[in-house]
Scaffold this motif. Structure first.
Motif, PDB file in Angstrom:
ATOM      1  N   SER A 230      60.113  52.993   7.951  1.00 28.79           N
ATOM      2  CA  SER A 230      61.100  53.755   7.203  1.00 28.79           C
ATOM      3  C   SER A 230      61.958  54.562   8.256  1.00 28.79           C
ATOM      4  O   SER A 230      62.669  55.496   7.719  1.00 28.79           O
ATOM      5  N   ILE A 231      61.568  54.807   9.621  1.00 27.10           N
ATOM      6  CA  ILE A 231      62.138  55.543  10.616  1.00 27.10           C
ATOM      7  C   ILE A 231      63.566  55.135  10.909  1.00 27.10           C
ATOM      8  O   ILE A 231      63.745  53.815  11.049  1.00 27.10           O
ATOM      9  N   ASP A 232      64.598  55.953  10.673  1.00 24.85           N
ATOM     10  CA  ASP A 232      65.971  55.485  10.964  1.00 24.85           C
ATOM     11  C   ASP A 232      66.377  54.884  12.302  1.00 24.85           C
ATOM     12  O   ASP A 232      65.900  55.405  13.297  1.00 24.85           O
ATOM     13  N   PRO A 233      66.658  53.410  12.354  1.00 21.82           N
ATOM     14  CA  PRO A 233      66.694  52.839  13.717  1.00 21.82           C
ATOM     15  C   PRO A 233      67.853  53.451  14.590  1.00 21.82           C
ATOM     16  O   PRO A 233      67.905  53.475  15.749  1.00 21.82           O
ATOM     17  N   ALA A 234      68.872  54.343  14.110  1.00 21.53           N
ATOM     18  CA  ALA A 234      69.843  54.813  14.677  1.00 21.53           C
ATOM     19  C   ALA A 234      69.070  55.682  15.772  1.00 21.53           C
ATOM     20  O   ALA A 234      69.655  55.979  16.753  1.00 21.53           O
ATOM     21  N   LEU A 235      67.988  56.278  15.308  1.00 21.98           N
ATOM     22  CA  LEU A 235      67.282  57.273  16.079  1.00 21.98           C
ATOM     23  C   LEU A 235      66.983  56.654  17.543  1.00 21.98           C
ATOM     24  O   LEU A 235      66.913  57.231  18.667  1.00 21.98           O
ATOM     25  N   TYR A 236      66.382  55.394  17.460  1.00 20.29           N
ATOM     26  CA  TYR A 236      66.055  54.693  18.541  1.00 20.29           C
ATOM     27  C   TYR A 236      67.240  54.299  19.576  1.00 20.29           C
ATOM     28  O   TYR A 236      67.191  54.392  20.714  1.00 20.29           O
TER      29      TYR A 236
ATOM     30  N   GLY B  14      57.847  60.958  13.599  1.00 25.90           N
ATOM     31  CA  GLY B  14      58.119  60.152  12.442  1.00 25.90           C
ATOM     32  C   GLY B  14      56.872  60.109  11.361  1.00 25.90           C
ATOM     33  O   GLY B  14      57.143  60.171  10.095  1.00 25.90           O
TER      34      GLY B  14
END
Lengths: 297, 316
Positions: free
Chosen positions: B202-208, B229
């Motif tokens: 559920s961690i926002d992929p945009a962060l990666y 996260g």
């Protein structure tokens, strides 16, 4: 350090992936190997297993162990008993848990707070083994199936998980609407709430059923009669007899050891299979069940 | 809206008719909860009062009401018990091993699995790793016995043919705790990772993406994005575990225990079983149970307080 990383951003990707995959394969091997060994050994000639010839594939392929199990009355009694305990026990668990969880999920139930405190407290403090044992004894349940079905009728944790699910996943407006339409509360539970809660019900059935299937301690303290032994107690007798024999070698026990040696792998398979077969079907619901449990109630 | 409706039905108001309506609306719920309520009273609260025998010399033939009261005698006996330091030491060692070495294992596994890029492979790994959770301790323990049997166990055969000698897992007390720990990991690591994996998902992929464009390698992404996260989940589970500090899995230890390793395997639970169920010394074993429960209770409250202190929301 960070400058280096900026200089070659992707180059560590390849090596990293390889290491990750190798590690994952290693983890699988460690988990899987004992299970594969048991399967192979169960189909092998016991002499070859004892001689250490079997390490991956069956040697001297035979169904003898399974045939021996077919003729072992104790194992069948245990199997039958465990199926009964798991079925009846899970049935009782589910009825009790659902019936208690649903009212507690209703924000309009007077006394809800008090009841929740009453229930949650038991997670932090309990009478413990001895007072519970005395109670079960005084209720006359010792050496009856009741001792394995009733004292654990509700798992507090499961109750709270289910209540949280009812509360958070079923729109309150829906319940209100049904009520306005003249739907009785029992009907509401049966025809609206439960069908909407299938994932959590599936997970709960699995948790409870596996718990009954694998538990042996309650039977150890409450059950004396062999005819009431669940499978795990019978298993313990068969599988661990060679262990205890190593400690106190008595004459006459030798036959038992030989028999145990020849069937023990097959017994492990036969006793674990039902649970292992059941779980992939419920697997996709696990995450949901485990997640809800962690939500603050 | 929710509150308004709730309030509406929560209070019986003046007239008789309204009160009757209120009862009709709530009675079914009380009927539903009745069996559960009785269950908790009879099987959870009655045993708590049964703990009163801790202060008696309980005699099953005269019952709890007529047994003689002995004050704190049973406690004195416990604290002067020859085995008491051993029980305390073993129980705490098991618990600490569990918290320090078992607890992090699922986190590490989740981080590892999250880095496996091939989806089908990853799903297969997960399915396989969950399986041991459903295998009973009887089977796990006896399987270990079989694999490590000193004469014909397959592992010991390999070891001795490689000239490394054999491992006497079940006869040498020093092996007991490592074996217990490894079995716990084998059985629980996959299952324990579910929650972490779900949280990572559920961690926002945009962060990666952002980290990648900033030039962060995979390790740095794990350290700066994935771990923070799941920090909250780690903290919550850690507190829950601390709260259950004394719960170290009775069935498992009981099955591993034998006369040769008792010095390493005897814990409060096994002691209670022996003195209470086998020797029927009810009062004394109840005291041991009570002592264990009290220590556990203190730890729950302490853990929760600790959590609040560190700025996390308390669990309870």
């Amino acid at each position: 350090m960070s400058k280096q990383a900026t200089a070659k951003p992707v180059s560590d990707g390849r090596a990293f992936d390889i290491v990750v995959n190798v590690l994952a394969v290693l983890v699988i091997l460690v988990v899987l190997y004992p299970l594969i060994f048991v399967v192979s050994a169960s189909f092998s000639d016991p002499a070859k297993v004892l001689g250490g010839e079997v390490w991956l594939l069956p040697k001297g392929f035979t169904f003898e162990a399974y045939e021996n199990i077919l003729h072992n009355g104790k194992i069948w009694t245990g199997y039958r008993n465990t199926i009964f305990y798991a079925a009846a026990g899970t049935f009782i668990n589910m009825i009790m848990t659902v019936l208690a969880a649903y009212p507690l999920s209703r924000p309009d139930l007077p006394g809800r707070k008090f009841l929740m405190v009453l229930i949650t407290l038991t997670m932090f403090f309990s009478g413990g083994l001895i007072p519970t044992y005395m109670l079960v004894k005084n209720l006359g349940m010792v050496d009856t199936a009741w001792a394995l079905l009733v004292p654990g009728a509700i798992a507090t944790y499961n109750l709270i998980v289910m209540r949280t699910y009812f509360q958070n996943s079923i729109p309150w407006e829906l319940q209100e609407a049904a009520h306005m339409d003249g739907c009785s509360n029992w009907r509401l539970l049966w025809s609206i709430i439960l069908p909407l809660s299938k994932p959590i019900l599936a997970v709960m059935v699995l948790f409870y059923a596996v718990g009954h299937w694998n538990s042996f301690f309650n039977a150890l303290i409450y059950i004396r009669q062999e005819s009431l032994y669940p499978l795990q107690l019978v298993l313990r007798e068969i599988l661990m007899i060679s262990q205890s024999a190593a400690v106190d070698a008595t004459v006459g026990i030798e036959d038992k050891i030989l028999l145990a040696e020849s069937i023990k792998y097959a017994v492990i398979i036969v006793s674990s299979l039902p649970v292992l077969v059941m779980y992939p079907f419920v697997q996709r619901h696990f995450v949901k069940g485990v997640m809800i449990g962690s939500v603050k109630g | 809206m929710r509150n308004a409706l709730a309030a509406d039905r929560s209070y019986p108001t003046g007239t008789r008719k309204e009160r009757k309506l209120w009862k009709a609306a709530h009675l079914p719920f009380y009927l539903m909860i009745l069996p559960g309520f009785l269950y908790f009273i009879v099987f959870k609260y009655v045993p708590m009062f049964g703990l009163l025998i801790s202060f008696q010399r309980y005699d099953p033939f005269v019952g709890i009401l007529d047994s003689p009261w002995v004050g704190l005698d049973n406690f004195r006996r416990l604290f002067s018990e020859q085995d008491f330091p051993l029980l305390l030491k073993n129980t705490f060692t098991f618990a600490l091993l569990d918290i320090c070495l078992f607890f992090p294992a699922p986190i590490v596994l989740a981080l590892l699995l999250n880095e496996v890029r091939l989806k089908p492979f990853r799903n297969a790994v997960q399915t396989i790793l969950y399986a041991p959770h459903f295998i009973s301790w009887v089977v796990i323990v006896s399987l270990t016995m079989t694999l490590f049997n000193s004469q014909d166990g397959i592992v010991n055969q390999w070891l001795s043919s490689a000239g490394l000698g054999t491992i006497d897992l079940f006869t040498k007390p020093e092996w007991l705790k490592p074996m217990w720990l490894l079995q716990n990991i084998w059985q629980g690591v996959g299952w324990g990772s579910i929650l972490y994996l779900a949280t990572i998902a559920s961690i926002d992929p945009a962060l990666y993406e952002a980290a990648k464009s900033d030039g962060a390698g995979r390790f740095r992404q794990i350290w700066h994005i994935t771990l923070p996260g799941i920090r909250y989940v780690i903290v919550v589970l850690f507190i829950l575990r601390l709260g259950n500090f004394m719960e170290i899995g009775f069935e498992h230890i009981f099955l591993l225990q034998n006369p040769l390793n008792v010095e390493a395997s005897d814990v409060f639970d096994t002691f209670v079983y022996r003195t209470g169920i086998l020797q029927r010394d009810y009062s004394y074993s109840a005291v041991v149970g009570l002592f264990k429960s009290l220590v556990g209770l203190v730890l729950v409250l302490g853990a929760n307080k600790l959590a609040r202190k560190f700025g996390e929301e308390g669990v309870y």
